[in-house]
Design a protein around this motif. Structure first.
Motif, mmCIF file in Angstrom:
data_model
loop_
_atom_site.group_PDB
_atom_site.id
_atom_site.type_symbol
_atom_site.label_atom_id
_atom_site.label_comp_id
_atom_site.label_asym_id
_atom_site.label_seq_id
_atom_site.Cartn_x
_atom_site.Cartn_y
_atom_site.Cartn_z
ATOM 1 N N GLU A 1 -48.459 -46.542 52.088
ATOM 2 C CA GLU A 1 -47.665 -47.461 52.913
ATOM 3 C C GLU A 1 -47.762 -47.121 54.393
ATOM 4 O O GLU A 1 -47.352 -47.919 55.243
ATOM 5 C CB GLU A 1 -46.200 -47.417 52.471
ATOM 6 C CG GLU A 1 -45.951 -47.979 51.085
ATOM 7 C CD GLU A 1 -46.350 -47.035 49.957
ATOM 8 O OE1 GLU A 1 -46.380 -47.481 48.796
ATOM 9 O OE2 GLU A 1 -46.646 -45.849 50.247
ATOM 10 N N HIS A 2 -48.299 -45.955 54.698
ATOM 11 C CA HIS A 2 -48.471 -45.539 56.091
ATOM 12 C C HIS A 2 -49.897 -45.010 56.291
ATOM 13 O O HIS A 2 -50.095 -43.903 56.790
ATOM 14 C CB HIS A 2 -47.440 -44.479 56.469
ATOM 15 C CG HIS A 2 -46.023 -44.946 56.335
ATOM 16 N ND1 HIS A 2 -45.431 -45.793 57.253
ATOM 17 C CD2 HIS A 2 -45.091 -44.717 55.379
ATOM 18 C CE1 HIS A 2 -44.191 -46.052 56.876
ATOM 19 N NE2 HIS A 2 -43.953 -45.417 55.737
ATOM 20 N N SER B 1 -50.554 -51.758 53.413
ATOM 21 C CA SER B 1 -50.834 -51.283 54.774
ATOM 22 C C SER B 1 -51.854 -52.191 55.433
ATOM 23 O O SER B 1 -52.629 -52.881 54.744
ATOM 24 C CB SER B 1 -51.397 -49.854 54.771
ATOM 25 O OG SER B 1 -50.416 -48.899 54.515
ATOM 26 N N THR C 1 -53.326 -44.132 57.811
ATOM 27 C CA THR C 1 -53.634 -43.811 59.203
ATOM 28 C C THR C 1 -55.112 -43.464 59.344
ATOM 29 O O THR C 1 -55.757 -43.005 58.391
ATOM 30 C CB THR C 1 -52.795 -42.621 59.695
ATOM 31 O OG1 THR C 1 -53.042 -41.488 58.845
ATOM 32 C CG2 THR C 1 -51.317 -42.949 59.681
#
Length: 449
Positions: A82-83, A38, A85
């Protein structure tokens, strides 16, 4: 055993060749065995500071210090790496009225079943909050961001200018400690239970001085980088400090009266230590200076700790990604060292032979262009190499690697063959920045003579 076998396969690889850049004189890409998981941009040139990963995978959160007009911290959600935030951005009140770098370093600790974040600050002397060293937040309730609350501010009125580094440490006595490299010829040691309990000045329980030989004049800065770890063979809590004059190792088993054990001074090319990271057994240190053209150096502390030499002055090994540049700091997970190498991004080196460190992987994080041939818009940092990857942390449970880049923000990586780290897999103590906040310093019987 599977972890060790895969690491041995990785360490047997030869050093890899650099990938071509996307622009002339700008390094990009990385080695095939380092994968970007990421990336989160966090605000622009030099507005990003230190990074910290919580070690418990059941608390998948990271924290990044933010500087200048964004002085504060960012909490990041890693439940799906992977995401990744941003969960919460916190800025100090009246941020536009503060002068100085602002938020520079982050650490976390656990006590009484709760999790706390410590934000180290650096505001200019003679300006608003110049005496502020750190702010402590309760972050137990994450991912509920509304539950984050400030619980204490640590001030050092006799040492204005803030901190250069922080280290949170579970002492063998059971006390959670905060060691702060304040703007003076010492590091302050605070009892964190006393800090969150509102005990104010009583929380300051010790000071680790920098020897007179390492300080040119009263009031000059002392330590730049600090580390603490338990040495089961010696039954000692040890402090490792990098600063004016070199590197210094103390016994802080009694934090009220630290005892200098040995030092690294007089080494060619080292007028100031920038960061310091010991191997898990405390035999070697990986030290940086932070200035251009200076490599990482590896020193054998053995003769000094054994009393055979008063000081250490010669490295046993050295490493650099690019001799034009500089390295900021290293995180050792034996036999690997993960290096935040500024313009050269994340670098991973094998230090199993300290006299011959070998690069085994890398990824560039900085779109830096300090070479000639660029106009000012293409190189906003000018010709300085003090830019790029400035901090790295590793989650021991699964090998997740976090890097903070001063300009490009927060990065997550995976290294092929590295699925986590335990000292016992290498017949080493479990000593790293990661702390066992529930049990503290545990000395495996197999590692104690």
């Amino acid at each position: 055993m599977m972890l060790r076998l895969s690491l041995l396969a990785l360490l047997g690889a030869r050093a890899l060749g650099a990938q071509p850049g996307v622009l002339p004189n700008v390094k990009s890409g990385g080695s095939p065995n380092v994968r970007v998981v990421s990336h989160i941009p966090l605000g622009g040139f030099f507005k990003v500071g230190d990074v910290a990963l919580e070690q418990d995978v059941r608390r998948p959160f990271a924290y990044v210090a933010q500087s200048l007009d964004q002085a504060g911290f960012v909490a990041i959600d890693l439940r799906v790496p992977e995401h990744a935030t941003v969960l919460r951005r916190w800025r100090i009140e009246r941020a536009d009225q503060h002068q100085g770098l602002g938020g520079v370093t982050v650490r976390y600790f656990q006590s009484g079943g709760r999790t706390f974040l410590v934000l180290g600050t650096q505001f200019a002397r003679g300006t608003l909050d110049a005496d502020l060293a750190a702010i402590v937040f309760d972050v137990t309730g994450l991912p509920d961001t509304a539950s984050i609350r400030e619980v204490a501010r640590i001030r050092a009125p006799d040492m204005p200018g803030g901190v250069r580094d922080l280290f949170t440490y579970k002492h063998s006595s059971g006390r959670p400690l905060l060691i702060a490299a304040v703007r003076g010829a010492q590091a302050n040691v605070y009892d964190l239970d006393a800090v969150v309990g509102g005990q104010g000045a009583a929380a300051l329980v010790g000071r680790v001085p920098i020897p007179a030989s390492g300080a040119a004049a009263a009031g000059d800065d002392g330590y730049d980088g600090i580390f603490a770890g338990y040495d089961p063979a010696a039954s000692q809590d040890k402090f490792y400090g990098a600063g004016r004059g070199g590197y210094f190792i103390y016994d802080i088993s009694r934090v009220e009266s630290p005892l200098l054990l040995t030092s690294v001074v007089g080494a060619a090319g080292v007028t100031r230590g920038g960061s310091i990271a010991p191997t898990p057994d405390g035999r070697y240190i990986v030290g940086s200076t932070g200035y251009q053209y200076s490599p990482l150096r590896l020193f054998d502390l053995g003769p000094g700790l054994a009393g055979k030499s008063q000081t250490i002055s010669r490295p046993v090994g050295a490493w650099t990604a690019d001799w034009h540049d500089a390295a900021r700091a290293a995180e050792v997970r034996w036999p690997l060292a993960f290096v935040s190498s500024m313009e050269d991004g994340l670098q991973v080196i094998n230090v199993v032979d300290p006299s011959n460190p070998v690069t085994v992987g890398w990824h560039f994080t900085c779109l830096c262009a300090h070479e000639t041939g660029f106009d000012s818009a293409e190189r906003p940092q000018g010709t300085s190499v003090v830019n790029g990857a400035i901090a790295v942390d590793v989650r021991n449970a699964d090998g997740l690697i976090a890097v903070s880049d001063a300009s490009t923000g927060f990065w997550l990586f995976r290294l092929d063959g590295f699925g986590g780290w335990r000292g016992a897999d290498w017949s080493m103590p479990d000593v790293s920045r990661a702390q066992d906040w529930s049990r503290g310093a545990i000395a495996p019987k197999s590692l104690v003579p």
